[in-house]
Design a protein around this motif. Structure first.
Motif, PDB file in Angstrom:
ATOM      1  N   GLU A  18       0.693  -1.130   0.100  1.00  0.00           N
ATOM      2  CA  GLU A  18      -0.159   0.094  -0.164  1.00  0.00           C
ATOM      3  C   GLU A  18       1.104   1.032   0.194  1.00  0.00           C
ATOM      4  OE1 GLU A  18      -3.634  -0.727   2.727  1.00  0.00           O
ATOM      5  OE2 GLU A  18      -2.120  -1.710   3.557  1.00  0.00           O
ATOM      6  N   SER A  20       2.930   4.646  -0.708  1.00  0.00           N
ATOM      7  CA  SER A  20       2.464   5.081  -2.515  1.00  0.00           C
ATOM      8  C   SER A  20       4.034   6.296  -2.457  1.00  0.00           C
ATOM      9  CB  SER A  20       1.561   6.321  -1.973  1.00  0.00           C
ATOM     10  OG  SER A  20       1.296   7.110  -3.032  1.00  0.00           O
ATOM     11  N   GLN A  22       4.154   9.099  -3.612  1.00  0.00           N
ATOM     12  CA  GLN A  22       3.494  10.549  -3.492  1.00  0.00           C
ATOM     13  C   GLN A  22       3.423  10.877  -2.581  1.00  0.00           C
ATOM     14  OE1 GLN A  22       2.349  12.801  -5.852  1.00  0.00           O
ATOM     15  NE2 GLN A  22       1.682  14.352  -4.127  1.00  0.00           N
ATOM     16  N   ARG A  23       2.532   9.578  -1.136  1.00  0.00           N
ATOM     17  CA  ARG A  23       2.341   9.587   0.391  1.00  0.00           C
ATOM     18  C   ARG A  23       3.958   9.787   1.241  1.00  0.00           C
ATOM     19  NH1 ARG A  23      -3.171   6.889   3.840  1.00  0.00           N
ATOM     20  NH2 ARG A  23      -2.579   8.349   4.637  1.00  0.00           N
ATOM     21  N   LEU A  24       4.497   9.038   0.291  1.00  0.00           N
ATOM     22  CA  LEU A  24       5.911   8.620   1.289  1.00  0.00           C
ATOM     23  C   LEU A  24       5.968  10.554   1.046  1.00  0.00           C
ATOM     24  CD1 LEU A  24       7.571   7.036   2.818  1.00  0.00           C
ATOM     25  CD2 LEU A  24       8.519   6.731   0.375  1.00  0.00           C
ATOM     26  N   GLU A  26       5.361  13.566   0.688  1.00  0.00           N
ATOM     27  CA  GLU A  26       4.266  13.871   0.926  1.00  0.00           C
ATOM     28  C   GLU A  26       4.898  13.978   2.311  1.00  0.00           C
ATOM     29  OE1 GLU A  26       0.069  14.088  -0.261  1.00  0.00           O
ATOM     30  OE2 GLU A  26       0.766  14.386  -2.241  1.00  0.00           O
ATOM     31  N   ALA A  27       4.868  12.960   2.792  1.00  0.00           N
ATOM     32  CA  ALA A  27       4.835  12.929   4.383  1.00  0.00           C
ATOM     33  C   ALA A  27       7.067  13.516   4.782  1.00  0.00           C
ATOM     34  CB  ALA A  27       5.374  11.490   4.853  1.00  0.00           C
ATOM     35  N   VAL A  67       1.607  11.379  10.223  1.00  0.00           N
ATOM     36  CA  VAL A  67       1.313  11.270   8.764  1.00  0.00           C
ATOM     37  C   VAL A  67       2.547  10.117   8.176  1.00  0.00           C
ATOM     38  CG1 VAL A  67       2.473  12.896   7.393  1.00  0.00           C
ATOM     39  CG2 VAL A  67       0.840  13.917   9.242  1.00  0.00           C
ATOM     40  N   GLU A  70       1.116   6.844   9.038  1.00  0.00           N
ATOM     41  CA  GLU A  70      -0.066   6.960   7.390  1.00  0.00           C
ATOM     42  C   GLU A  70       0.541   6.038   6.083  1.00  0.00           C
ATOM     43  OE1 GLU A  70      -2.739   9.989   8.059  1.00  0.00           O
ATOM     44  OE2 GLU A  70      -3.382   8.819   9.950  1.00  0.00           O
ATOM     45  N   ALA A  71       1.911   7.152   6.298  1.00  0.00           N
ATOM     46  CA  ALA A  71       2.546   7.018   4.690  1.00  0.00           C
ATOM     47  C   ALA A  71       3.496   5.617   4.637  1.00  0.00           C
ATOM     48  CB  ALA A  71       3.586   8.116   4.766  1.00  0.00           C
TER      49      ALA A  71
END
Length: 118
Positions: A18, A20, A22-24, A26-27, A67, A70-71
């Motif tokens: 899961e 991502s 992008q999410r990594l 952004e964190a 954050v 969740e990343a």
């Protein structure tokens, strides 16, 4: 329904499939979160939330840890009432080879002391 007092507290973590990019990213764009990651890497062990040197309030620090969790950057778990944090180094390396170490090295070069945010 209230949680029974004997039930262990758990925290939601994404599985490696899961993660991502992008999410990594952004964190990790936030300097306080990058500093926390560097502090964990330098410590070479899991750390309690209170052991970090962070220039933010306790509630804001809690947000930053959430954050990162969740990343998929950190794994959090409870030891008694203490929330512990550990880097998910092996899982991140498998999913994004070299990314975490590159980030830590770049952050270390950018600051003479990786533990100081901003």
């Amino acid at each position: 329904m209230a949680r029974p007092r004997t039930a262990p507290r758990g925290l939601e973590h994404p599985g490696p499939d899961e993660f991502s990019l992008q999410r990594l990213l952004e964190a990790l764009v936030d300097p306080v979160r990058r500093a926390a990651v560097c502090q964990l890497a330098q410590a070479g062990r899991d750390m309690s939330c209170g052991a970090f040197d962070m220039p933010v309030s306790r509630s804001t620090a809690t947000h930053h840890f959430s954050v990162l969790r969740e990343a998929g950057v950190i794994h959090q778990y409870y030891v008694g009432t203490m929330k512990m944090n550990g880097l998910r180094t092996a899982e991140l390396e498998a999913r994004f080879p070299g990314l975490l170490q590159t980030l830590i090295s770049a952050e270390d070069r950018e600051r003479s002391n990786c533990g100081r945010p901003g």
